[in-house]
Design an enzyme around this catalytic site. Structure first.
Site, PDB file in Angstrom:
ATOM      1  N   VAL A 293      -2.989   6.042  22.104  1.00 38.14           N
ATOM      2  CA  VAL A 293      -4.126   5.351  22.108  1.00 38.14           C
ATOM      3  C   VAL A 293      -4.507   4.530  20.863  1.00 38.14           C
ATOM      4  CG1 VAL A 293      -6.674   5.827  21.590  1.00 38.14           C
ATOM      5  CG2 VAL A 293      -5.543   7.264  23.109  1.00 38.14           C
TER       6      VAL A 293
ATOM      7  N   LEU B  62      -8.755   4.945  28.596  1.00 41.79           N
ATOM      8  CA  LEU B  62      -7.614   4.492  29.143  1.00 41.79           C
ATOM      9  C   LEU B  62      -6.862   5.516  29.760  1.00 41.79           C
ATOM     10  CD1 LEU B  62      -5.121   5.206  27.259  1.00 41.79           C
ATOM     11  CD2 LEU B  62      -5.819   3.487  25.751  1.00 41.79           C
TER      12      LEU B  62
ATOM     13  N   GLU C  47      -2.912   6.427  30.811  1.00 41.14           N
ATOM     14  CA  GLU C  47      -1.430   6.227  30.479  1.00 41.14           C
ATOM     15  C   GLU C  47      -0.955   5.359  31.827  1.00 41.14           C
ATOM     16  OE1 GLU C  47       0.605   9.441  28.740  1.00 41.14           O
ATOM     17  OE2 GLU C  47      -0.889   9.474  27.351  1.00 41.14           O
TER      18      GLU C  47
ATOM     19  N   LYS D 240     -16.807  11.970  26.692  1.00 38.57           N
ATOM     20  CA  LYS D 240     -15.444  11.900  27.292  1.00 38.57           C
ATOM     21  C   LYS D 240     -15.042  13.310  27.921  1.00 38.57           C
ATOM     22  CE  LYS D 240     -10.951  11.141  26.817  1.00 38.57           C
ATOM     23  NZ  LYS D 240     -10.446  10.081  27.869  1.00 38.57           N
TER      24      LYS D 240
ATOM     25  N   GLY E 166      -1.522  17.568  44.842  1.00 34.82           N
ATOM     26  CA  GLY E 166      -0.285  17.278  44.166  1.00 34.82           C
ATOM     27  C   GLY E 166       0.131  18.475  43.397  1.00 34.82           C
TER      28      GLY E 166
ATOM     29  N   GLY F  49      -1.412  17.223  34.512  1.00 33.65           N
ATOM     30  CA  GLY F  49      -0.726  17.472  33.277  1.00 33.65           C
ATOM     31  C   GLY F  49      -1.161  16.387  32.378  1.00 33.65           C
TER      32      GLY F  49
ATOM     33  N   CYS G 148      -4.061  14.871  28.056  1.00 36.21           N
ATOM     34  CA  CYS G 148      -5.640  14.902  28.007  1.00 36.21           C
ATOM     35  C   CYS G 148      -6.103  16.119  28.745  1.00 36.21           C
ATOM     36  CB  CYS G 148      -6.319  13.575  28.163  1.00 36.21           C
ATOM     37  SG  CYS G 148      -5.726  12.228  27.217  1.00 36.21           S
TER      38      CYS G 148
ATOM     39  N   LYS H 213      -5.799  19.847  27.885  1.00 34.46           N
ATOM     40  CA  LYS H 213      -6.259  20.382  26.424  1.00 34.46           C
ATOM     41  C   LYS H 213      -7.862  20.133  26.427  1.00 34.46           C
ATOM     42  CE  LYS H 213      -5.754  16.267  23.354  1.00 34.46           C
ATOM     43  NZ  LYS H 213      -7.239  15.772  23.337  1.00 34.46           N
TER      44      LYS H 213
HETATM   45  N1  LIG Z   1      -3.056   9.607  25.549  1.00 35.92           N
HETATM   46  C1  LIG Z   1      -3.995   9.081  26.239  1.00 35.92           C
HETATM   47  O1  LIG Z   1      -4.125   9.072  27.661  1.00 35.92           O
HETATM   48  C2  LIG Z   1      -5.486   9.451  25.613  1.00 35.92           C
HETATM   49  C3  LIG Z   1      -6.583   8.921  26.343  1.00 35.92           C
HETATM   50  C4  LIG Z   1      -7.987   8.991  25.849  1.00 35.92           C
HETATM   51  C5  LIG Z   1      -8.117   9.688  24.542  1.00 35.92           C
HETATM   52  N2  LIG Z   1      -6.811  10.079  24.003  1.00 35.92           N
HETATM   53  C6  LIG Z   1      -7.233  10.921  22.460  1.00 35.92           C
HETATM   54  O2  LIG Z   1      -6.806  10.168  21.651  1.00 35.92           O
HETATM   55  C7  LIG Z   1      -6.283  10.719  20.562  1.00 35.92           C
HETATM   56  C8  LIG Z   1      -4.804  10.354  20.143  1.00 35.92           C
HETATM   57  O3  LIG Z   1      -4.029  10.815  21.446  1.00 35.92           O
HETATM   58  P1  LIG Z   1      -2.680   9.936  21.466  1.00 35.92           P
HETATM   59  O4  LIG Z   1      -2.060  10.547  22.995  1.00 35.92           O
HETATM   60  O5  LIG Z   1      -2.601   8.627  21.019  1.00 35.92           O
HETATM   61  O6  LIG Z   1      -1.860  11.085  20.508  1.00 35.92           O
HETATM   62  P2  LIG Z   1      -0.355  10.848  19.757  1.00 35.92           P
HETATM   63  O7  LIG Z   1       0.346  12.053  19.719  1.00 35.92           O
HETATM   64  O8  LIG Z   1       0.342   9.981  20.799  1.00 35.92           O
HETATM   65  O9  LIG Z   1      -0.677   9.904  18.500  1.00 35.92           O
HETATM   66  C9  LIG Z   1      -1.204  10.440  17.472  1.00 35.92           C
HETATM   67  C10 LIG Z   1      -0.402   9.680  16.362  1.00 35.92           C
HETATM   68  O10 LIG Z   1      -1.219  10.115  15.082  1.00 35.92           O
HETATM   69  C11 LIG Z   1      -0.246  10.031  14.049  1.00 35.92           C
HETATM   70  N3  LIG Z   1      -0.963  10.806  12.879  1.00 35.92           N
HETATM   71  C12 LIG Z   1      -1.297  12.319  12.918  1.00 35.92           C
HETATM   72  N4  LIG Z   1      -1.588  12.517  11.702  1.00 35.92           N
HETATM   73  C13 LIG Z   1      -1.859  11.389  10.962  1.00 35.92           C
HETATM   74  C14 LIG Z   1      -2.623  11.083   9.551  1.00 35.92           C
HETATM   75  N5  LIG Z   1      -2.982  11.961   8.910  1.00 35.92           N
HETATM   76  N6  LIG Z   1      -2.540   9.700   9.336  1.00 35.92           N
HETATM   77  C15 LIG Z   1      -2.100   8.867   9.939  1.00 35.92           C
HETATM   78  N7  LIG Z   1      -1.333   8.875  11.307  1.00 35.92           N
HETATM   79  C16 LIG Z   1      -1.357  10.119  11.826  1.00 35.92           C
HETATM   80  C17 LIG Z   1       0.885  10.818  14.709  1.00 35.92           C
HETATM   81  O11 LIG Z   1       2.120  10.556  14.035  1.00 35.92           O
HETATM   82  C18 LIG Z   1       1.000   9.970  16.031  1.00 35.92           C
HETATM   83  O12 LIG Z   1       1.792   8.849  15.730  1.00 35.92           O
HETATM   84  C19 LIG Z   1      -6.559  12.276  21.015  1.00 35.92           C
HETATM   85  O13 LIG Z   1      -7.477  12.849  20.499  1.00 35.92           O
HETATM   86  C20 LIG Z   1      -6.353  12.168  22.520  1.00 35.92           C
HETATM   87  O14 LIG Z   1      -7.102  13.234  23.207  1.00 35.92           O
HETATM   88  C21 LIG Z   1      -5.634  10.193  24.404  1.00 35.92           C
END
Ligand SMILES: NC(=O)c1ccc[n+]([C@@H]2O[C@H](COP(=O)([O-])OP(=O)(O)OC[C@H]3O[C@@H](n4cnc5c(N)ncnc54)[C@H](O)[C@@H]3O)[C@@H](O)[C@H]2O)c1
Length: 436
Positions: free
Chosen positions: A11, A151, A153, A205, A254, A258, A261, A264
């Site tokens: 994100v 968004l 992935e 969300k 399907g 998984g 998102c 969890k």
């Molecule tokens: N992946 C998706 O499709 C998606 C979509 C919408 C919302 N989200 C939400 O967005 C959030 C992030 O998801 P993601 O998939 O990007 O996670 P991710 O695990 O890919 O990335 C999280 C990043 O945060 C960094 N991090 C952790 N603690 C930190 C700190 N104290 N300071 C700086 N960096 C730090 C980690 O090193 C990691 O790179 C989650 O809450 C998720 O639920 C994800």
């Protein structure tokens, strides 16, 4: 605008690159120094179509920088996005340690009036905790905003650049006007910015993901019923999807949902409901159905092979939890592989993007093939788990001759059932009770 994004995962990286693309000066900060070093070289640690071009262009033009110095990134920013992970805690609730840790850092290091935007998916009530964490050290005024990210992935850049809607939970005119200005380039075609209070934005969300997960589990259970009553889920799907109250999306059966998102977020919403005493039993059922569905491909294969799994060699097409990503978090392929290995089968898998990630997770417990056809060599059956485009129109004759036995368990209904049977395959798909 001067912007920092703390957390440069799926994100945070997309948000940072897309905000730089519209002319802002963006610093992306992360504690993972290997990730930051790779990003500085325009080496994107995730597979996401279009993202590399954005990162390269904006980094070259000086609008996008990467750092491990979170404090420096925060200082001087008008807007700070929190985009760190919120993994499930042991009881299913969202673990807010990273979010609140960043909030404290923002309070400590901000050097001007700042809008603090929570992008991470966080339960209702988190804004209050963020507020307290920031306020511990803050010496400048700050404004909270909840801006959940929708968004997908695999289509993340497009989704961010052309969102269906932008949800902004705000409590001050300053936050409202700064965020409206920041998002104006992304909603020029008329898609709305929906302003609301912070609690509603936080809940929106979870409600969105829970609704989508519910549709998936519902259709998976309808597909299973189709098999028992001799109905065809593809026809049922078209029959209900053409009703504009229902719509056609997210109705494909399907092997279970998984990804990072849905699993969890469904768990966390169940937890929020339990904490408040609200009934949300529909989501317990959604989760149960999904756990069962993740075993369906294994059960179907077991049935076709008459239970003779020990020593069977199985080819798998698709490891990522969905196409166009290398993300394997909670992927149905992992549940299938675990069951196969436990039953004494061996596995060769192919995936266009997730092999590296699979090696990281399961090492050499299975073999990896460089092409989808290579994976079939000497296999007693093929199981299709992920609907990558390149699996949609394969050379069926080549598939048949490569497999030791022409058995295909198709978890995504990619092929015509009568055609596969006419070609001599033992072909088992999802919810096509009439013809299988
Ligand atoms: N992946 C998706 O499709 C998606 C979509 C919408 C919302 N989200 C939400 O967005 C959030 C992030 O998801 P993601 O998939 O990007 O996670 P991710 O695990 O890919 O990335 C999280 C990043 O945060 C960094 N991090 C952790 N603690 C930190 C700190 N104290 N300071 C700086 N960096 C730090 C980690 O090193 C990691 O790179 C989650 O809450 C998720 O639920 C994800």
């Amino acid at each position: 605008m001067q912007i920092s994004v703390v957390g440069t995962g799926y994100v945070g990286l997309v948000v940072g690159a897309c905000l730089a693309e519209t002319g802002n000066d963006v610093v992306c900060a992360d504690v993972d120094s290997t990730k930051i070093e790779r990003l500085r070289q325009n080496d994107i640690p995730i597979y996401e179509p279009g993202l590399e071009d954005f990162v390269r262009r904006n980094q070259t033009q000086g609008r996008l920088t990467f750092t491990t110095d979170v404090a420096a990134a925060i200082a001087g920013s008008e807007v700070v996005f929190i985009a760190v992970g919120t993994p499930p805690d042991e009881d299913g609730s969202a673990d807010l340690r990273h979010v609140l840790g960043v909030a404290e850092s923002i309070g400590r290091y901000m050097s001007r009036e700042t809008v603090i935007v929570t992008k991470s998916t966080v339960p209702v009530g988190t804004a209050l905790k963020v507020q307290c964490a920031v306020a511990k050290h803050a010496t400048h005024p700050f404004h909270l905003c909840s801006n959940p990210e929708f968004l997908k992935e695999g289509a993340a850049v497009d989704d961010f650049m052309k969102p269906d809607r932008v949800v902004l939970g705000v409590e001050s005119d300053h936050a409202r006007s700064v965020m409206a200005e920041l998002y104006a380039p992304f909603v020029r075609t008329g898609h709305p910015i929906i302003f609301m209070d912070i609690a509603s934005a936080e809940l929106t969300k979870y409600a969105a993901n829970a609704m989508l997960a519910t549709r998936i589990s519902f259709m998976n259970e309808i597909a299973n019923l189709c098999e028992r009553v001799g109905a065809d889920v593809d026809l049922v799907r078209k029959g209900i999807g053409s009703d504009n109250r229902i719509g056609p999306s997210f109705l494909f059966p399907g092997p279970g949902y998984g990804g990072s998102c849905f699993p969890k977020d469904v768990k966390a919403l169940i937890r929020t409901a339990a904490e408040t005493g609200a009934a949300l039993s529909v989501l317990d059922a959604v989760e149960d159905a999904n756990q069962r569905q993740k075993q369906r491909l294994f059960e179907k294969l077991q049935q076709v092979l008459n239970g003779k799994m020990k020593g069977a060699h199985v080819a798998i097409w698709g490891l990522a939890f969905k196409p166009n990503t290398d993300d394997m978090r909670e992927a149905p392929s992992l549940a299938l592989i675990e069951s196969l290995l436990q039953a004494g089968a061996t596995v060769t898998a192919h995936d266009p993007a997730a092999i590296e990630e699979a090696r990281r997770r399961i090492g050499d417990a299975i073999e990896y093939a460089p092409s989808n056809y290579e994976a079939l060599k000497g296999a007693d059956a093929l199981v299709i788990v992920t609907d990558w485009n390149e699996y949609r129109h394969p050379d069926l004759d080549r598939m048949k001759t490569s497999l030791r036995q022409p058995v295909v368990i198709d978890g995504r209904n990619l092929y015509s059932d009568p055609k596969m049977k006419a070609l001599g395959f033992t072909y088992v798909s999802m919810g096509r009770g009439v013809r299988s």
